[in-house]
Design an enzyme around this catalytic site. Sequence first.
Site, PDB file in Angstrom:
ATOM      1  N   GLU A  48       0.816  -1.213   0.000  1.00 31.74           N
ATOM      2  CA  GLU A  48       0.000   0.000   0.000  1.00 31.74           C
ATOM      3  C   GLU A  48       0.853   1.268   0.000  1.00 31.74           C
ATOM      4  O   GLU A  48       0.446   2.278  -0.589  1.00 31.74           O
ATOM      5  CB  GLU A  48      -0.952   0.002   1.206  1.00 31.74           C
ATOM      6  CG  GLU A  48      -2.074  -1.009   1.110  1.00 31.74           C
ATOM      7  CD  GLU A  48      -1.712  -2.362   1.720  1.00 31.74           C
ATOM      8  OE1 GLU A  48      -2.601  -3.231   1.815  1.00 31.74           O
ATOM      9  OE2 GLU A  48      -0.531  -2.550   2.100  1.00 31.74           O
ATOM     10  N   PHE A 110     -12.341  -6.434  13.730  1.00 33.11           N
ATOM     11  CA  PHE A 110     -11.206  -6.920  12.944  1.00 33.11           C
ATOM     12  C   PHE A 110     -10.825  -5.896  11.875  1.00 33.11           C
ATOM     13  O   PHE A 110     -11.651  -5.451  11.098  1.00 33.11           O
ATOM     14  CB  PHE A 110     -11.559  -8.260  12.288  1.00 33.11           C
ATOM     15  CG  PHE A 110     -10.483  -8.805  11.385  1.00 33.11           C
ATOM     16  CD1 PHE A 110      -9.278  -9.244  11.909  1.00 33.11           C
ATOM     17  CD2 PHE A 110     -10.682  -8.860  10.017  1.00 33.11           C
ATOM     18  CE1 PHE A 110      -8.287  -9.748  11.074  1.00 33.11           C
ATOM     19  CE2 PHE A 110      -9.695  -9.356   9.175  1.00 33.11           C
ATOM     20  CZ  PHE A 110      -8.490  -9.812   9.710  1.00 33.11           C
ATOM     21  N   GLN A 111      -9.552  -5.506  11.865  1.00 31.43           N
ATOM     22  CA  GLN A 111      -8.969  -4.545  10.918  1.00 31.43           C
ATOM     23  C   GLN A 111      -9.631  -3.162  11.004  1.00 31.43           C
ATOM     24  O   GLN A 111      -9.695  -2.426  10.021  1.00 31.43           O
ATOM     25  CB  GLN A 111      -8.997  -5.080   9.495  1.00 31.43           C
ATOM     26  CG  GLN A 111      -8.038  -6.256   9.293  1.00 31.43           C
ATOM     27  CD  GLN A 111      -7.787  -6.590   7.841  1.00 31.43           C
ATOM     28  OE1 GLN A 111      -8.609  -6.324   6.967  1.00 31.43           O
ATOM     29  NE2 GLN A 111      -6.638  -7.181   7.565  1.00 31.43           N
ATOM     30  N   LYS A 160     -17.861  -0.424   4.861  1.00 28.11           N
ATOM     31  CA  LYS A 160     -18.193  -1.433   3.849  1.00 28.11           C
ATOM     32  C   LYS A 160     -19.678  -1.432   3.512  1.00 28.11           C
ATOM     33  O   LYS A 160     -20.064  -1.577   2.335  1.00 28.11           O
ATOM     34  CB  LYS A 160     -17.760  -2.809   4.352  1.00 28.11           C
ATOM     35  CG  LYS A 160     -17.936  -3.921   3.343  1.00 28.11           C
ATOM     36  CD  LYS A 160     -17.395  -5.235   3.876  1.00 28.11           C
ATOM     37  CE  LYS A 160     -17.513  -6.357   2.854  1.00 28.11           C
ATOM     38  NZ  LYS A 160     -16.947  -7.635   3.383  1.00 28.11           N
ATOM     39  N   MET A 467      24.280   9.351   3.330  1.00 32.54           N
ATOM     40  CA  MET A 467      24.058  10.674   3.917  1.00 32.54           C
ATOM     41  C   MET A 467      24.204  10.634   5.432  1.00 32.54           C
ATOM     42  O   MET A 467      24.730  11.576   6.043  1.00 32.54           O
ATOM     43  CB  MET A 467      22.679  11.201   3.524  1.00 32.54           C
ATOM     44  CG  MET A 467      22.448  12.653   3.902  1.00 32.54           C
ATOM     45  SD  MET A 467      23.585  13.792   3.067  1.00 32.54           S
ATOM     46  CE  MET A 467      22.747  13.988   1.493  1.00 32.54           C
TER      47      MET A 467
END
Length: 566
Positions: A48, A110-111, A160, A467
């Site tokens: 993602e 959940f999630q 959803k 760096m």
Amino acid sequence: MNGAQHILDAFHRHDIRTVFGYPGGCIMPLYDALVDDVGTEHVLCRHEQGCALAADGYARASGQLGVCIATSGPGATNLITGVANAHRDSIPMLVITGQVPSGLIGTDAFQETDVLGMTLGIVKHSYLVDSVDELPAIMEEAIHLAQNGRPGPVWIDIPKDILLAEASVEATIRQEATQTECPNLSDALALLRSARKPLLYSGGGVSLAHAESSFRAFADTSALPGVVTLKGIGNAGKHSDHNLGMLGMHGSRAANRAVDECDLLLVVGARLDDRATGKLDTFAPNARMIHIDADAAEINKLRPADLAIRGDLNTILTALTRELETEPLAIADWQKQCRTWNTTGGFNAADNEEPLAPITGPAFVRQLSRIAPDDTVIACDVGQHQMWVAQHYQFNHPRHHLSSGGLGTMGFGLPAAIGAQFANRDSTVINVAGDGSFMMNAQELATIRRYRLPLKMIILDNQCLGMVRQQQELFYNNRESQIDLDDNPDFVAMARAFDIPALHIERTDQIRRGIETILAYDGPMLLHVAIAREDNVWPIVKPGASNRDMIDESQRTAKTNKEHVA
């Protein structure tokens, strides 16, 4: 139509044809709608974060809206770094995530994650949709907000059940506001004409306002010596006679000296970032300042402006150009002085002609700049290679230089290059990476393979976090800590595992052949370039120090010799 279909309908109305995403449970209704959709190209990235950074690169390269999609929970949290990157650099982005069903919000389902709470500081605006009938209007408003005014990411979090529910209303099409009139510029013109050492300082706001042509017309007509920020590189084009290059921590001595000695600083579309200004109370100490910007929040934020002009850059710059055409500025002595500084204090070093010599980053980038086509898009990662590109590559347009400025996101370059390639199907797009940054999102090699993108990848490999190593050497008594990457994979073998041809070079006489080979290849190709671990970016300003206290290689060498004698 259900909520998911309304989202796709909004894409069609606004000519959004390419989106980057990764499916999951709560966003699945949208992916189901995509099965029957015609006109929306969905690019499946492999993480993602890659989706968000690819959408960012697409927007930077095209000037259009970038769109990324993910599911709830870890899908949403994985987007956050990429969205923060877009926010810091004012990139127009629409972020769409699924959320657990409305009745489960707040139950630790959940999630489930509190997306709005986590992202308040990294978005221009955000929504948690609580009714499907609101969704069409929210889509319209979000698309408008992301692109208008000062651009930025707008996040829509959609439960959803709302994606599945049917909406009973149609979207209200937003009417664009009429263009405001140009502000009175008489005071700005008076300050410009009274100045003996005026300097033009431009940033990323020029391309964000699609004002490249207006800016160049003003720069050419005014003939003002100019400096640019990291995001302003390319504003003046590669053939400008008055451009002194980048200022700031790794800017040229010429640019920083001009800022130090100017008596008027004309700031156009820049925010006086700390990496550009150094110690703020020593920045342009002799100058009055005119600040032109679209965002009122940037004016007087870090340094009070003697004259602030807020508005559309195209309108303002065009009006200034028209006035200066009839009465040019009398600054010949200042122009001559700046040209002299640029000759002696610019990035004009000669390349090492010894064929068996090790490759240095600056020499490689200079050859790449000479060989690559003028319309090449370079997507950098973050580190020494990023600064070498900013210093030594001659860009003809600001949208050809994609670089993570405000956030400094390692792993930006590869997915950003993927987004840029989708935005510029027929252009040469090159990801220039360090070995550390490349490993951050190397999974996106699978995306390149999947879509057969002709993307070119160059890894400048010094087997360390260069760096960080450089700053530890200069500012932490050379006490190295956790910077060795000598267990890197074989990058050539790694690329070939994804059916991407690759080439390794390590000597100066191999640079031209390596660059020409990857550019000529009809498809993706990786060039692995071994460079010396001890190579540094010069000059450099210690964080928090004044830009006039730049350190260059000769000073480092003198300090080392003195320590050896002691």
